[in-house]
Scaffold this motif. Structure first.
Motif, PDB file in Angstrom:
ATOM      1  N   ALA A  46      65.239  14.999  78.605  1.00  0.00           N
ATOM      2  CA  ALA A  46      64.441  14.438  77.509  1.00  0.00           C
ATOM      3  C   ALA A  46      64.569  12.916  77.482  1.00  0.00           C
ATOM      4  O   ALA A  46      63.576  12.189  77.362  1.00  0.00           O
ATOM      5  N   TYR A  47      65.828  12.437  77.615  1.00  0.00           N
ATOM      6  CA  TYR A  47      66.049  11.003  77.463  1.00  0.00           C
ATOM      7  C   TYR A  47      65.406  10.203  78.602  1.00  0.00           C
ATOM      8  O   TYR A  47      64.683   9.228  78.387  1.00  0.00           O
ATOM      9  N   GLU A  48      65.670  10.635  79.820  1.00  0.00           N
ATOM     10  CA  GLU A  48      65.224   9.843  80.976  1.00  0.00           C
ATOM     11  C   GLU A  48      63.718   9.945  81.200  1.00  0.00           C
ATOM     12  O   GLU A  48      63.106   9.003  81.694  1.00  0.00           O
ATOM     13  N   CYS A  49      63.121  11.082  80.853  1.00  0.00           N
ATOM     14  CA  CYS A  49      61.662  11.183  80.981  1.00  0.00           C
ATOM     15  C   CYS A  49      60.984  10.350  79.899  1.00  0.00           C
ATOM     16  O   CYS A  49      59.989   9.670  80.148  1.00  0.00           O
ATOM     17  N   PHE A  50      61.533  10.411  78.684  1.00  0.00           N
ATOM     18  CA  PHE A  50      60.901   9.658  77.606  1.00  0.00           C
ATOM     19  C   PHE A  50      61.076   8.155  77.806  1.00  0.00           C
ATOM     20  O   PHE A  50      60.180   7.368  77.480  1.00  0.00           O
ATOM     21  N   LEU A  51      62.208   7.769  78.364  1.00  0.00           N
ATOM     22  CA  LEU A  51      62.392   6.343  78.661  1.00  0.00           C
ATOM     23  C   LEU A  51      61.318   5.887  79.659  1.00  0.00           C
ATOM     24  O   LEU A  51      60.795   4.776  79.571  1.00  0.00           O
ATOM     25  N   ASP A  52      60.998   6.766  80.601  1.00  0.00           N
ATOM     26  CA  ASP A  52      59.907   6.485  81.536  1.00  0.00           C
ATOM     27  C   ASP A  52      58.577   6.338  80.797  1.00  0.00           C
ATOM     28  O   ASP A  52      57.755   5.485  81.141  1.00  0.00           O
ATOM     29  N   GLU A  53      58.391   7.177  79.780  1.00  0.00           N
ATOM     30  CA  GLU A  53      57.151   7.079  78.995  1.00  0.00           C
ATOM     31  C   GLU A  53      57.078   5.731  78.281  1.00  0.00           C
ATOM     32  O   GLU A  53      56.016   5.116  78.206  1.00  0.00           O
ATOM     33  N   LEU A  54      58.239   5.298  77.762  1.00  0.00           N
ATOM     34  CA  LEU A  54      58.247   4.003  77.081  1.00  0.00           C
ATOM     35  C   LEU A  54      58.004   2.868  78.075  1.00  0.00           C
ATOM     36  O   LEU A  54      57.330   1.882  77.753  1.00  0.00           O
ATOM     37  N   ASP A  56      58.137  -1.722  84.902  1.00  0.00           N
ATOM     38  CA  ASP A  56      58.624  -0.894  85.993  1.00  0.00           C
ATOM     39  C   ASP A  56      59.840  -0.116  85.484  1.00  0.00           C
ATOM     40  O   ASP A  56      60.750  -0.702  84.880  1.00  0.00           O
ATOM     41  N   PRO A  57      59.870   1.213  85.697  1.00  0.00           N
ATOM     42  CA  PRO A  57      60.940   2.006  85.070  1.00  0.00           C
ATOM     43  C   PRO A  57      62.362   1.631  85.545  1.00  0.00           C
ATOM     44  O   PRO A  57      63.300   1.758  84.771  1.00  0.00           O
ATOM     45  N   LEU A  58      62.492   1.195  86.776  1.00  0.00           N
ATOM     46  CA  LEU A  58      63.831   0.809  87.239  1.00  0.00           C
ATOM     47  C   LEU A  58      64.205  -0.567  86.698  1.00  0.00           C
ATOM     48  O   LEU A  58      65.323  -0.777  86.229  1.00  0.00           O
ATOM     49  N   ASP A  59      63.249  -1.479  86.717  1.00  0.00           N
ATOM     50  CA  ASP A  59      63.528  -2.805  86.147  1.00  0.00           C
ATOM     51  C   ASP A  59      63.844  -2.707  84.653  1.00  0.00           C
ATOM     52  O   ASP A  59      64.707  -3.429  84.151  1.00  0.00           O
TER      53      ASP A  59
END
Ligand code: FES
Ligand code: FES
Lengths: 157, 733
Positions: B537-545, B552-555
């Protein structure tokens, strides 16, 4: 009473004829290296060789075996292919919990016996029936490739 | 001579009084109780709780952590061997008895869990090795009348500096006995720069027995007169037998007895096959009990509704609610994760012998003191009378830490009254339908992104059954009515037992939790526990944000971890090692996830290829990990590979479905797990540091699911929010 050919020895067997080979090996002959994982030929933990072919011992009642030669993980033949595969398994530190490993090694040995130089796809096809819940698959692949390299090198000498 | 002996005696009395003063001394290091030492055969010497040396120089490590693939039986002898100056391969391992002196200093239980074994053993086992070595040096010093500075050790032998005299460790034991040599109060541990074993890639200690079939797992225990038991269980978890007819079973050759136990009806026979056939011939009418009306659709619906209501606040930093209210860039999502079975390769099993004065148990367990307590209570006997022998285990992943001690209790009940050992092996169907699962969870997330594209506020509501509530472990794990295991992995700051947060800094961060009633099945730890759902939930939603903020999701993760140097550094390394900035090509995608579990930061990039008809492959996973000092790099890599395989299989197709009280799945044909063709290539980069070692057993399981889901989004532009991925028509091949 049936007689079975196990690891090069004729063994008189007391178990009922409908007993799957797996339980005869484990409970009557105390060859516990062959494991129970699913009982329905879906996981490969019970893989042994029947006349050199990899088969699932959980799905074969002993009454159908006749004179077929059964080889299990306990069969230690010096300089045999099984020993080579075991050696590569140690070199590549494949095992984790180890429970699936007898089955993996028996499948890998049968593959290399049939095809000493398998492609990656052939490795995957031959090993797809062997589940490892610890996820040792990458090392299984590498150990099989290494064993294959040794066989090919020795053949070209 | 007299002077030296005098000093030995004075040291001894000092150590004794110091022991009394501090109560427990160093964890696990105690002076051999003289009664215990007297009971040992003369050829053996107990150097301390953990180390026994025989006169033939055999060194035995009394292992207080379980081996189930985790590598405990390799790192433990490595630690002892380093200080004791012997090859680690030469140390024998023997499970330590179930006594408080062997309890984990972290859990205060005899328990192997939570990826803390390496950390828990790090000081005690090295100290045990160093103290044993010091005793041997003291003995040699008496033998040759030399100060111990003039002596050195190598490969299990003490030498004089000039190498003219030598004695094996075993040769010195009689001096230890005769002179009453006791452990020194304090010993120096080796400086890491001098390590010869620790930090070096070391092969699995017990591997030879695992390639020739000789390793003994619980299922391999054979005892004289042993009976085999097979249990018929109610198709609805928790149901009981109303009536049963055993007449057909008892006619089957080999069947000895049929009786009722709390789990159902057990058939005892003189072979597994007879027991299985006997079970098949039983006629049973079940009382299905209250669970028969339950379905998982009902749970999902109820949990979705709950997720919209305020829960207990587990963390509140800043003011997420107001911040989201004021923002004009708000994202909202719901993630759903199913029940998961552990499906250990070796199914649950246990062998028990119960006589009037004895109860012995052979059980592959992560949780020995718990099992001992449960069985003592069951039989109404003192705990110390329950003897647990611990064989190797074919995987565990949390399953063998059941607080109910369910499979152990099955066997004890089956054996009770029989006077002979009884072994009960669960069929795979019993295991998959066994009612002990990673609970299903619904997470509702709301987030706001500021004008610079940075996450401004996070509000997550977690809904799922508590693992710890109502158990013996509740006092340690329940904080303000929230099970830490429900929210571990989404808290930004440390809480209670858990000494770490997400590693990200989001100015407004609110986590709420609902732990609905524990009905239906038994919620359990499952490799990585809370993270197994919070991580997704956390890592997918962080990607959504990240997407909502045009980042860029890694940056974005690099920017959010400025306050956490270990993770920050790791992410920069990952960016480089994964060639993150290099275009990946058509139909391909990259996804990232970064987690801190049990102190160790870990991050992964997954590369996928999307094919026709929803079929996809995971081609490669690049994983970076910082687990402090890397005790055994080879073992760490194995745990990472294995953790990824375990998490990937579950993310792709793991799901236990509950319909009308019954579990739909039954075996590996309908509870799919990862197979070799689906195994990605895995590249591991270990950042070894001088921090004390922390775990890696569960860490890699967590990031893989969100990394793959994020990669799928990267390739397709579509987000998956219901797991497993197969549920959304995505098929891992
Ligand atoms: S036990 Fe035979 S294949 Fe699984
Ligand atoms: S090594 Fe554990 S299941 Fe394969």
């Amino acid at each position: 009473m049936l007689t079975l050919d196990i690891n090069g020895k004729k063994q008189p067997i007391n178990s009922e004829p409908d007993t799957p080979l797996l339980w005869v090996l484990r409970d009557e002959l105390a060859l516990t290296g062959t494991k129970y994982g699913c009982g329905i030929a879906m996981c490969g933990a019970c893989t042994v060789h029947m006349d050199g072919e990899p088969v699932r011992a959980c799905a074969i009642p002993i009454e159908v075996l006749g004179n077929k030669k059964i080889v299990t993980i306990e069969h230690q033949k010096k300089d045999g292919l099984l020993s080579l595969v075991q050696e590569k398994w140690l070199e590549h530190d494949v095992a984790q919990c180890g429970y699936c490993q007898s089955g993996q090694i028996m499948s890998a040995t049968a593959l290399l016996n049939e095809n000493p130089n398998p492609s990656d796809q052939q490795i995957e096809a031959a090993m797809s029936g062997n589940i490892c819940r610890c996820g040792t698959y990458q090392r299984v692949r590498n150990a099989i490739r290494a064993a294959s390299d040794t066989i090919t090198e020795n053949a070209s000498l | 001579m007299s002077k030296r002996i005098g000093s030995a005696i004075s040291r001894r009395s000092f150590v004794k009084s110091a022991g009394l003063a501090t109560g427990s001394l160093l964890v696990g290091i105690h002076i051999p109780a003289s009664s215990e030492q007297k009971r040992m055969p003369l050829q053996q010497t107990l150097m301390n709780s953990f180390i026994r040396i025989d006169s033939d120089s055999t060194i035995t490590l009394l292992a207080n952590h379980s081996e189930f693939g985790n590598g405990a039986y390799t790192i433990m002898p490595m630690m002892v061997a380093e200080e004791l100056d012997v090859p680690y391969e030469k140390i024998r391992l023997e499970p330590a008895p179930t006594r408080p002196e062997y309890y984990s200093p972290i859990f205060r239980e005899y328990l192997t869990a939570g990826s803390v074994t390496t950390g828990s053993c790090w000081i005690p086992l090295r100290t045990a090795g160093a103290k044993a070595r010091a005793m041997l040096l003291d003995a040699a010093s008496i033998k040759w009348d030399q100060p111990s500075e003039n002596l050195y050790t190598s490969d299990g032998t003490v030498f004089t500096k000039n190498s003219q005299q030598s004695a094996t460790y075993g040769d010195l034991l009689h001096i230890i006995h005769a002179d009453g040599i006791l452990p020194r109060e304090k010993v120096d541990l080796k400086d890491p720069s001098k390590f010869r074993i620790l930090g070096k890639p070391s092969r699995r200690h017990e591997a030879p027995s695992k390639v020739d079939g000789s390793a003994v797992f619980g299922i391999d225990i054979k005892l004289p007169d042993m009976l085999y038991g097979s249990i018929a269980r109610c198709p609805v978890y928790g149901g009981t037998a109303k009536h049963y007819d055993a007449s057909a079973s008892l006619k089957i050759p080999g069947v000895v007895k049929v009786k009722e136990i709390s789990a159902g009806v057990v058939v005892l026979a003189n072979s597994n096959w007879a027991a299985l056939k006997g079970r098949g011939a039983l006629k049973i009418e079940w009382n299905e009990g209250p669970n028969s009306s339950l379905s998982y659709d009902f749970f999902f619906q109820e949990y979705r509704d709950l997720a919209n209501k305020p829960g207990i606040v587990a963390e509140n930093i800043g003011d997420s609610i107001a911040s989201i209210e004021l923002s004009d860039n708000v994202i909202e999502s719901v993630y759903e994760m199913p029940y998961l079975a552990h499906a250990t390769m070796e199914p649950p099993n246990c062998t028990a012998l119960v006589t009037d004065d004895r109860c012995e148990i052979w059980s592959g367990t992560q949780s020995q003191s718990n099992d001992q307590k449960v069985v003592a209570k069951l039989l109404g006997r003192p705990e110390q009378s329950i003897i647990i022998h611990r064989p190797l285990m074919g995987g565990s992943f949390g399953r063998r830490a059941a607080k109910s001690a369910d499979f152990t209790v099955n066997s004890v009940e089956a054996a009770n009254g029989e006077g002979v050992p009884v072994q009960v092996i669960w069929s795979r169907e019993e295991d998959i339908k066994g009612g002990h699962y990673r609970p299903l969870f619904v997470h509702k997330l709301r987030g706001a992104v500021d004008d610079d594209g940075m996450p401004q506020a996070w509000h997550q509501t977690v809904v799922g059954q508590s693992i710890m509530d109502g158990t013996r472990f509740a006092p340690a794990f329940m904080v303000n009515g929230v099970d830490l295991y429900s929210v571990d992995g989404c808290l930004q700051e440390p809480l209670g037992l858990f000494r770490y947060g997400t590693s990200y800094q989001i100015p407004n961060h609110r986590i709420e939790c609902h732990n609905p009633p524990k009905i239906g099945v038994v919620p359990m730890e499952w490799r990585s526990v809370g993270h197994s759902h919070t991580g997704i939930a956390y890592e997918c939603f962080l990607d959504e944000l990240a997407a909502a903020g045009g980042k860029d999701p890694l940056d974005l993760r690099i920017a959010l971890t400025k306050g956490n140097p270990r993770m920050h550094k790791l992410l920069k390394l990952l960016k480089e090692k994964s060639n993150w900035v290099k275009p990946i090509g058509k139909n391909k995608g990259r996804g990232i996830a970064a987690r801190v579990y049990s102190v160790s930061p870990i991050a992964q990039v997954a590369e996928i290829t999307m094919n026709e008809n929803g079929e996809f492959t995971v081609d490669k996973v690049i994983c970076v990990v910082d687990c402090g000092f890397a005790v055994n790099p080879l073992g760490i890599e194995a745990q990472i590979e294995g953790g990824i395989a375990y998490g990937l299989g579950a993310a792709a197709f793991g799901e236990i479905e509950l319909h009308d009280g019954q579990i739909k799945q039954s075996n590996f044909h309908d509870y799919n797990v990862l197979r070799i063709a689906q195994m990605p290539e895995i590249e591991v980069h270990i950042v070894s540091s001088d921090e004390p070692p922390t775990g890696v057993g569960e860490q890699a399981t967590t990031p893989i699911a969100p990394a793959v889901a994020n990669a799928l989004f990267n390739a397709t532009g579509t987000r998956v929010r219901r797991f497993p991925l197969a549920k959304s028509g995505l098929k891992l091949v």
